[in-house]
Design a protein around this motif. Structure first.
Motif, PDB file in Angstrom:
ATOM      1  N   SER A 162       1.805  13.121   7.580  1.00  0.00           N
ATOM      2  CA  SER A 162       3.074  13.180   6.833  1.00  0.00           C
ATOM      3  C   SER A 162       3.384  11.840   6.184  1.00  0.00           C
ATOM      4  CB  SER A 162       4.227  13.574   7.750  1.00  0.00           C
ATOM      5  OG  SER A 162       4.058  14.863   8.244  1.00  0.00           O
ATOM      6  N   MET A 163       3.182  10.753   6.917  1.00  0.00           N
ATOM      7  CA  MET A 163       3.429   9.420   6.370  1.00  0.00           C
ATOM      8  C   MET A 163       2.500   9.157   5.181  1.00  0.00           C
ATOM      9  SD  MET A 163       3.955   7.425  10.002  1.00  0.00           S
ATOM     10  CE  MET A 163       3.580   5.827   9.374  1.00  0.00           C
ATOM     11  N   HIS A 164       1.268   9.568   5.331  1.00  0.00           N
ATOM     12  CA  HIS A 164       0.295   9.381   4.251  1.00  0.00           C
ATOM     13  C   HIS A 164       0.708  10.155   3.004  1.00  0.00           C
ATOM     14  CE1 HIS A 164      -3.488   9.198   2.089  1.00  0.00           C
ATOM     15  NE2 HIS A 164      -3.489  10.520   2.054  1.00  0.00           N
ATOM     16  N   TYR A 165       1.028  11.437   3.181  1.00  0.00           N
ATOM     17  CA  TYR A 165       1.400  12.262   2.031  1.00  0.00           C
ATOM     18  C   TYR A 165       2.715  11.813   1.410  1.00  0.00           C
ATOM     19  CZ  TYR A 165      -2.434  15.387   3.180  1.00  0.00           C
ATOM     20  OH  TYR A 165      -3.670  15.897   3.418  1.00  0.00           O
ATOM     21  N   GLY A 198       3.825   8.747   1.339  1.00  0.00           N
ATOM     22  CA  GLY A 198       3.516   7.553   0.567  1.00  0.00           C
ATOM     23  C   GLY A 198       2.730   7.861  -0.686  1.00  0.00           C
ATOM     24  N   ARG A 199       1.883   8.860  -0.607  1.00  0.00           N
ATOM     25  CA  ARG A 199       1.014   9.194  -1.728  1.00  0.00           C
ATOM     26  C   ARG A 199       1.726  10.022  -2.803  1.00  0.00           C
ATOM     27  NH1 ARG A 199      -4.785  12.202  -1.187  1.00  0.00           N
ATOM     28  NH2 ARG A 199      -5.401  11.875  -3.322  1.00  0.00           N
ATOM     29  N   PHE A 200       2.530  10.976  -2.374  1.00  0.00           N
ATOM     30  CA  PHE A 200       3.145  11.905  -3.326  1.00  0.00           C
ATOM     31  C   PHE A 200       4.669  11.809  -3.367  1.00  0.00           C
ATOM     32  CE2 PHE A 200      -0.754  14.084  -1.769  1.00  0.00           C
ATOM     33  CZ  PHE A 200      -1.491  13.952  -2.936  1.00  0.00           C
ATOM     34  N   GLY A 201       5.246  10.863  -2.639  1.00  0.00           N
ATOM     35  CA  GLY A 201       6.699  10.743  -2.571  1.00  0.00           C
ATOM     36  C   GLY A 201       7.305  10.284  -3.875  1.00  0.00           C
ATOM     37  N   ALA A 202       8.606  10.189  -3.890  1.00  0.00           N
ATOM     38  CA  ALA A 202       9.340   9.851  -5.106  1.00  0.00           C
ATOM     39  C   ALA A 202       9.458   8.346  -5.325  1.00  0.00           C
ATOM     40  CB  ALA A 202      10.737  10.474  -5.039  1.00  0.00           C
ATOM     41  N   ASN A 203       8.842   7.536  -4.463  1.00  0.00           N
ATOM     42  CA  ASN A 203       8.980   6.097  -4.671  1.00  0.00           C
ATOM     43  C   ASN A 203       8.230   5.679  -5.938  1.00  0.00           C
ATOM     44  OD1 ASN A 203       6.295   6.082  -3.963  1.00  0.00           O
ATOM     45  ND2 ASN A 203       6.576   4.933  -2.079  1.00  0.00           N
TER      46      ASN A 203
END
Length: 129
Positions: A88-91, A93-98
């Motif tokens: 979850s942390m990986h996804y 960071g990878r696909f989040g809105a940041n």
């Protein structure tokens, strides 16, 4: 506390470190860090973090220490899936809105970048690879 410990297990990301005669605990997932008091050192020396559900060494510890171990992520509920948290942390960071740029580089053994710090730098791979 024995009955409550039956519902808990050790985190697979725990490490014991001895420095200058003192014992420290570290959890690589949560960043939890603890110094073990000398009076409880034997309990933790006997703990085998590789046997995730072997909690008998902690049964004699006061509830306050058990609670601190839970807060640091050293012991967790048996049904808690740490690997799913990491995914979850990986996804996120990878696909989040940041707005941060995230890049994952996974060169193969046939990498032709020839970076000066890499063990592949002197290989003579054809440019087409």
């Amino acid at each position: 506390m024995e009955s409550g410990l039956q519902e808990l297990k050790f985190s697979r990301y725990n490490q014991k470190v001895e420095l200058s005669g003192k014992l420290f605990l570290y959890n690589a997932l949560t960043g939890g860090y603890a110094s073990v008091d000398e009076e409880y050192r034997d309990n933790f020396d006997k703990c085998d973090f590789k046997k995730l559900d072997s909690m008998k060494e902690l049964a004699e510890l006061p509830n306050a220490i058990i609670n601190q171990l839970m807060e640091g992520g050293f012991i967790i509920p048996k049904n808690f899936d740490e690997f799913n948290v990491i995914k979850s942390m990986h996804y996120r960071g990878r696909f989040g809105a940041n707005k941060a740029l995230t890049m994952t580089l996974i060169p193969t053994m046939n990498c032709n970048f020839r970076c000066p710090y890499c063990y592949e730098k002197d290989k003579k791979y054809p440019v087409k690879k």
